[in-house]
Design a protein around this motif. Structure first.
Motif, PDB file in Angstrom:
ATOM      1  N   LYS A 121     -53.829  -1.910  -0.566  1.00  0.00           N
ATOM      2  CA  LYS A 121     -53.756  -1.319  -1.725  1.00  0.00           C
ATOM      3  C   LYS A 121     -52.539  -0.414  -1.567  1.00  0.00           C
ATOM      4  O   LYS A 121     -52.169   0.236  -0.782  1.00  0.00           O
ATOM      5  N   PRO A 122     -51.698  -0.195  -2.827  1.00  0.00           N
ATOM      6  CA  PRO A 122     -50.580   0.994  -2.820  1.00  0.00           C
ATOM      7  C   PRO A 122     -51.381   2.407  -2.341  1.00  0.00           C
ATOM      8  O   PRO A 122     -52.368   2.850  -2.929  1.00  0.00           O
ATOM      9  N   GLN A 123     -50.448   3.005  -1.636  1.00  0.00           N
ATOM     10  CA  GLN A 123     -50.910   4.375  -1.158  1.00  0.00           C
ATOM     11  C   GLN A 123     -50.163   5.701  -1.822  1.00  0.00           C
ATOM     12  O   GLN A 123     -50.437   6.701  -1.690  1.00  0.00           O
ATOM     13  N   THR A 131     -41.519  -2.305  -9.273  1.00  0.00           N
ATOM     14  CA  THR A 131     -41.357  -1.467  -8.123  1.00  0.00           C
ATOM     15  C   THR A 131     -40.310  -0.706  -8.255  1.00  0.00           C
ATOM     16  O   THR A 131     -39.121  -1.085  -8.866  1.00  0.00           O
ATOM     17  N   GLN A 167     -45.163   0.435  -8.665  1.00  0.00           N
ATOM     18  CA  GLN A 167     -45.351   0.394  -7.259  1.00  0.00           C
ATOM     19  C   GLN A 167     -44.187   0.996  -6.471  1.00  0.00           C
ATOM     20  O   GLN A 167     -43.092   0.526  -6.826  1.00  0.00           O
ATOM     21  N   TYR A 168     -44.694   1.826  -5.505  1.00  0.00           N
ATOM     22  CA  TYR A 168     -43.460   2.354  -4.637  1.00  0.00           C
ATOM     23  C   TYR A 168     -43.102   1.347  -3.713  1.00  0.00           C
ATOM     24  O   TYR A 168     -44.033   0.500  -2.955  1.00  0.00           O
ATOM     25  N   ASN A 214     -49.369  -1.734  -8.258  1.00  0.00           N
ATOM     26  CA  ASN A 214     -49.945  -0.890  -8.438  1.00  0.00           C
ATOM     27  C   ASN A 214     -50.968  -0.589  -9.784  1.00  0.00           C
ATOM     28  O   ASN A 214     -50.157  -0.928 -10.662  1.00  0.00           O
ATOM     29  N   ASP A 225     -45.078   0.793  -0.470  1.00  0.00           N
ATOM     30  CA  ASP A 225     -46.135  -0.083  -0.403  1.00  0.00           C
ATOM     31  C   ASP A 225     -46.175  -1.469  -0.551  1.00  0.00           C
ATOM     32  O   ASP A 225     -46.838  -2.534  -0.152  1.00  0.00           O
ATOM     33  N   LEU A 226     -44.929  -2.068  -1.364  1.00  0.00           N
ATOM     34  CA  LEU A 226     -44.691  -3.502  -1.652  1.00  0.00           C
ATOM     35  C   LEU A 226     -44.314  -4.232  -0.443  1.00  0.00           C
ATOM     36  O   LEU A 226     -44.903  -5.113  -0.042  1.00  0.00           O
TER      37      LEU A 226
END
Length: 313
Positions: free
Chosen positions: A291-293, A174, A213-214, A240, A217-218
């Protein structure tokens, strides 16, 4: 209004979680000993009457009346967790015992921030929650890897034996604002080196992969996981699934920063995973389709802007 305890709350992920919880109308107790966290990360929260900052090390018991607990306290980058390996494993194990004891006493659900490092250097790709991992128990990374694995065992033990409501999130790589300049993880390393016009340090030949993963999103995933039915304990992968090589990441950051940095190569550290990508099928099933965006380029730009401001201050 819930009263929520966040351990490691002034750290990179914890500070974002505290801010989100406050914005959603909760009272937040932020617990941190500042080993890797920073008051700078939560300075804008200090004026909020529903935010309480407590300097405390979770290897020692802590007592408070709370409705939920997020246990994020532990150094998470190799540079920091290898600096004092005994302290690292004590934080994971004794910290888990202390926070689980608190959760048991006040009957609060508790979420454990576990890690993709429980999979070690995986022989299965991508990594599902059913994979038991490939971890060296006596290597330089084991203080973190095995500490987190033991914490998961403790969480399941308190759940099955004492009925504590638990959630286990296995967090994959992340990144985002509030990362430490000297964090030691690849995204922050590359960005800081590029902004300072230094060569980007690649370990190995750069073909090893990670999934990035940004942080927003987490945090979305953690909040949804905490609110799932009590029967959902996890572990659940949060990451992600889009995979990049280190070379691809380095070149993307050079392009985004407009840096003239070159790439330099160093030997791969012992037990460094060759591949890392989450299977998020379970998360999508259990977390309302989570889900990650945020795409990598967009997230990197936000992170670069943060470091530009930090380095110029």
């Amino acid at each position: 209004m819930k009263r929520i305890l966040v351990t490691g709350g002034s750290g990179f992920i914890g500070s974002h979680l505290c801010e989100r919880l406050l914005n959603e109308g909760n009272e937040v107790i932020c617990l941190d000993n500042y080993f890797t966290g920073s008051k700078r990360n939560i300075i804008e929260l200090l004026g909020n009457p529903y935010f309480e900052l407590v300097r405390h090390d979770i290897t020692e018991p802590y007592y408070a009346e709370v409705d939920e607990i997020y246990n994020l306290a532990c150094p998470a980058s190799p540079v920091h967790y290898q600096y004092n390996p005994i302290k690292t494993i004590k934080t994971s194990v004794m910290g888990a015992i202390n926070m689980l004891g608190l959760a048991k006493r006040v009957k609060a659900p508790i979420l454990q921030a576990s890690t993709s490092e429980v999979y070690g250097d995986p022989a299965v790709h991508p990594q599902p929650e059913s994979y038991w991992g490939n971890v060296n128990p006596i290597g330089p990374r084991s203080c973190y890897d095995e500490g987190k694995r033991c914490a998961e065992t403790l969480f399941m033990g308190y759940h099955t034996q004492n009925g504590v409501a638990i959630k286990i999130a296995r967090i994959f790589n992340t990144y985002g604002p509030n990362m430490n300049v000297n964090d030691g993880r690849v995204v922050s390393n590359f960005i800081v080196q590029a902004l300072q016009g230094k060569d980007l340090t690649i370990f190995g030949d750069g073909s090893q992969t990670r999934s990035f993963q940004y942080v927003d999103d987490l945090v979305d995933g953690l909040l949804v996981l905490m609110q799932t039915d009590a029967s959902v304990t996890g572990p659940v992968n949060l990451g992600n699934p889009t995979e990049f090589t280190m070379l691809e990441l380095a070149r993307e950051i050079i392009d985004l920063t407009g840096s003239s940095s070159e790439l330099v190569f160093h030997p791969l550290p012992q037990d460094d995973p060759q591949q890392r990508r989450p299977d998020i099928g379970l998360a999508q099933e259990l977390l309302n389709g989570w889900k990650p965006q945020v795409e990598l380029q967009q997230g990197l730009q936000h992170t670069i802007t943060y470091f530009e401001n930090l380095l110029s201050a």
